[in-house]
Write a protein that holds these residues in place. Structure first.
Motif, mmCIF file in Angstrom:
data_model
loop_
_atom_site.group_PDB
_atom_site.id
_atom_site.type_symbol
_atom_site.label_atom_id
_atom_site.label_comp_id
_atom_site.label_asym_id
_atom_site.label_seq_id
_atom_site.Cartn_x
_atom_site.Cartn_y
_atom_site.Cartn_z
ATOM 1 N N UNK A 31 0.854 -1.182 0.089
ATOM 2 C CA UNK A 31 -0.046 -0.215 -0.067
ATOM 3 C C UNK A 31 0.878 1.256 0.047
ATOM 4 N N UNK A 32 2.257 1.242 0.634
ATOM 5 C CA UNK A 32 3.128 2.467 0.762
ATOM 6 C C UNK A 32 3.616 2.428 -0.566
ATOM 7 N N UNK A 33 3.960 1.621 -1.559
ATOM 8 C CA UNK A 33 4.602 1.543 -2.536
ATOM 9 C C UNK A 33 3.713 2.201 -3.496
ATOM 10 N N UNK A 34 2.290 1.745 -3.587
ATOM 11 C CA UNK A 34 1.186 2.056 -4.425
ATOM 12 C C UNK A 34 0.967 3.535 -4.122
ATOM 13 N N UNK A 35 0.997 4.058 -3.019
ATOM 14 C CA UNK A 35 0.543 5.532 -2.542
ATOM 15 C C UNK A 35 1.679 6.335 -3.051
ATOM 16 N N UNK A 36 2.907 5.919 -2.908
ATOM 17 C CA UNK A 36 4.169 6.687 -3.425
ATOM 18 C C UNK A 36 4.128 6.804 -4.807
ATOM 19 N N UNK A 37 3.762 5.732 -5.707
ATOM 20 C CA UNK A 37 3.392 5.811 -7.119
ATOM 21 C C UNK A 37 2.661 6.834 -7.553
ATOM 22 N N UNK A 38 1.528 6.835 -6.919
ATOM 23 C CA UNK A 38 0.409 7.741 -7.062
ATOM 24 C C UNK A 38 0.772 9.278 -6.946
ATOM 25 N N UNK A 39 1.379 9.478 -5.609
ATOM 26 C CA UNK A 39 1.905 10.807 -5.321
ATOM 27 C C UNK A 39 2.920 11.216 -6.270
ATOM 28 N N UNK A 40 3.890 10.398 -6.643
ATOM 29 C CA UNK A 40 4.766 11.049 -7.480
ATOM 30 C C UNK A 40 4.441 10.984 -8.887
ATOM 31 N N UNK A 41 3.840 10.300 -9.640
ATOM 32 C CA UNK A 41 3.347 10.474 -11.175
ATOM 33 C C UNK A 41 2.039 10.843 -11.281
ATOM 34 N N UNK A 42 1.131 10.957 -10.497
ATOM 35 C CA UNK A 42 -0.192 11.257 -10.931
ATOM 36 C C UNK A 42 -0.813 12.539 -10.097
ATOM 37 N N UNK A 43 -0.219 12.901 -9.144
ATOM 38 C CA UNK A 43 -0.485 14.305 -8.265
ATOM 39 C C UNK A 43 0.392 15.230 -8.419
ATOM 40 N N UNK A 44 1.651 14.835 -9.208
ATOM 41 C CA UNK A 44 2.567 16.047 -9.380
ATOM 42 C C UNK A 44 2.707 16.321 -10.759
ATOM 43 N N UNK A 45 2.206 17.670 -11.396
ATOM 44 C CA UNK A 45 2.421 17.813 -12.723
ATOM 45 C C UNK A 45 3.795 17.817 -13.209
ATOM 46 N N UNK A 46 4.660 18.179 -12.194
ATOM 47 C CA UNK A 46 6.317 18.400 -12.759
ATOM 48 C C UNK A 46 6.755 16.960 -12.956
ATOM 49 N N UNK A 47 6.235 15.946 -12.469
ATOM 50 C CA UNK A 47 6.754 14.549 -12.719
ATOM 51 C C UNK A 47 5.932 13.691 -13.308
ATOM 52 N N UNK A 48 4.974 13.913 -14.157
ATOM 53 C CA UNK A 48 4.102 12.991 -14.951
ATOM 54 C C UNK A 48 4.959 12.234 -15.829
ATOM 55 N N UNK A 49 4.450 11.390 -16.380
ATOM 56 C CA UNK A 49 5.236 10.147 -17.260
ATOM 57 C C UNK A 49 4.779 10.486 -18.668
ATOM 58 N N UNK A 50 4.053 11.690 -19.083
ATOM 59 C CA UNK A 50 3.851 11.878 -20.401
ATOM 60 C C UNK A 50 4.695 12.795 -20.994
ATOM 61 N N UNK A 51 5.478 12.551 -21.804
ATOM 62 C CA UNK A 51 6.709 13.072 -22.223
ATOM 63 C C UNK A 51 6.499 14.363 -23.181
ATOM 64 N N UNK A 52 5.420 14.416 -24.212
ATOM 65 C CA UNK A 52 5.202 15.649 -25.071
ATOM 66 C C UNK A 52 4.792 16.564 -24.031
ATOM 67 N N UNK A 53 4.032 16.417 -22.862
ATOM 68 C CA UNK A 53 3.788 17.724 -22.035
ATOM 69 C C UNK A 53 4.843 18.384 -21.760
ATOM 70 N N UNK A 54 6.003 17.928 -21.366
ATOM 71 C CA UNK A 54 7.081 18.805 -21.048
ATOM 72 C C UNK A 54 7.457 19.797 -22.063
ATOM 73 N N UNK A 55 7.687 19.524 -23.445
ATOM 74 C CA UNK A 55 7.946 20.375 -24.575
ATOM 75 C C UNK A 55 6.524 21.271 -24.872
ATOM 76 N N UNK A 56 5.488 20.604 -25.194
ATOM 77 C CA UNK A 56 4.428 21.336 -25.717
ATOM 78 C C UNK A 56 3.427 21.772 -24.862
#
Length: 224
Positions: free
Chosen positions: A62-87
């Protein structure tokens, strides 16, 4: 680029899997994941991936899953969608996504329904399957986004930074022009223009990886 093509493919495939949501199947495959990491020839990358696995497999699910969501889904600066950073949310992003889809289609890769082609695990899996040149081209083309994501993860102090370090360790060095562009983007942020892009969403909120992670490969496939 300090790793042979076969080792780069091995690295990209394993990192692609480890960047997906840590569901029960992934977390129960510790032995296979460690075996796959042990086969990485690049010593630094092998150590980085092993260190990440030490954290992931020691954490409560549950901690690993919560950490993943907080890292990639809730922080715009660390999203996994690469085109967003440039465009950002602009029409150019829609064109960049279309170009990626066309590249994948030319090599027989079909995306799952609703899946965007710039999701980093997808880009890594494509590189692993197709190989140097055409397969790794999206990684090179979106290197600025990868570096911005890497910086954001390092600043957040998350173990996921180790996976981005592993990827960049086997990519060509960034140029001075890249460094200047990355610095400018870090200050200004991505451009904004939401007209006509409602269906694309915004940054890391695009696909809810916690609910439907990209199946880069099965743990058994990663160990081959």
């Amino acid at each position: 680029m300090s790793a042979p093509p076969a080792d780069r493919a091995r690295i990209f495939e394993l990192v692609s899997l480890l960047l997906t949501y840590p569901d029960g199947e992934l977390l129960s495959a510790g032995e296979q994941l460690r075996a796959a990491a042990a086969r990485i020839e690049h010593e630094t990358v092998r150590q980085q991936v092993t260190e990440f696995l030490d954290w992931l497999l020691a954490a409560a699910p549950v901690e690993a899953q919560r950490h993943y969501v907080q890292t990639f889904d809730l922080r715009r600066r660390s999203g996994l969608y690469l085109t967003y950073y440039l465009h950002g949310d602009t029409r150019r992003r829609g064109m960049a996504l279309l170009i990626l889809k066309q590249r994948y289609r030319a090599h027989g890769l079909r995306l799952a329904h609703g899946e965007l082609p710039d999701l980093l695990p997808v880009v890594l899996e494509f590189a692993a399957q197709v190989g140097p040149g055409e397969g790794e081209a999206p990684l090179r083309q979106h290197r600025q986004g990868i570096e911005l994501l890497r910086t954001a993860l390092a600043e957040a102090g998350t173990p996921y930074r180790l996976l981005l370090d592993a990827v960049t360790a086997v990519l060509p060095d960034i140029t001075d022009a890249d460094r200047a562009a990355i610095a400018a983007l870090a200050v200004a942020g991505p451009p904004a223009e939401t007209v006509g892009l409602e269906s694309l969403g915004h940054g890391p909120d695009l696909a809810g990886a916690a609910l439907a992670p990209y199946p880069a490969c099965s743990p058994a496939e990663a160990s081959r």
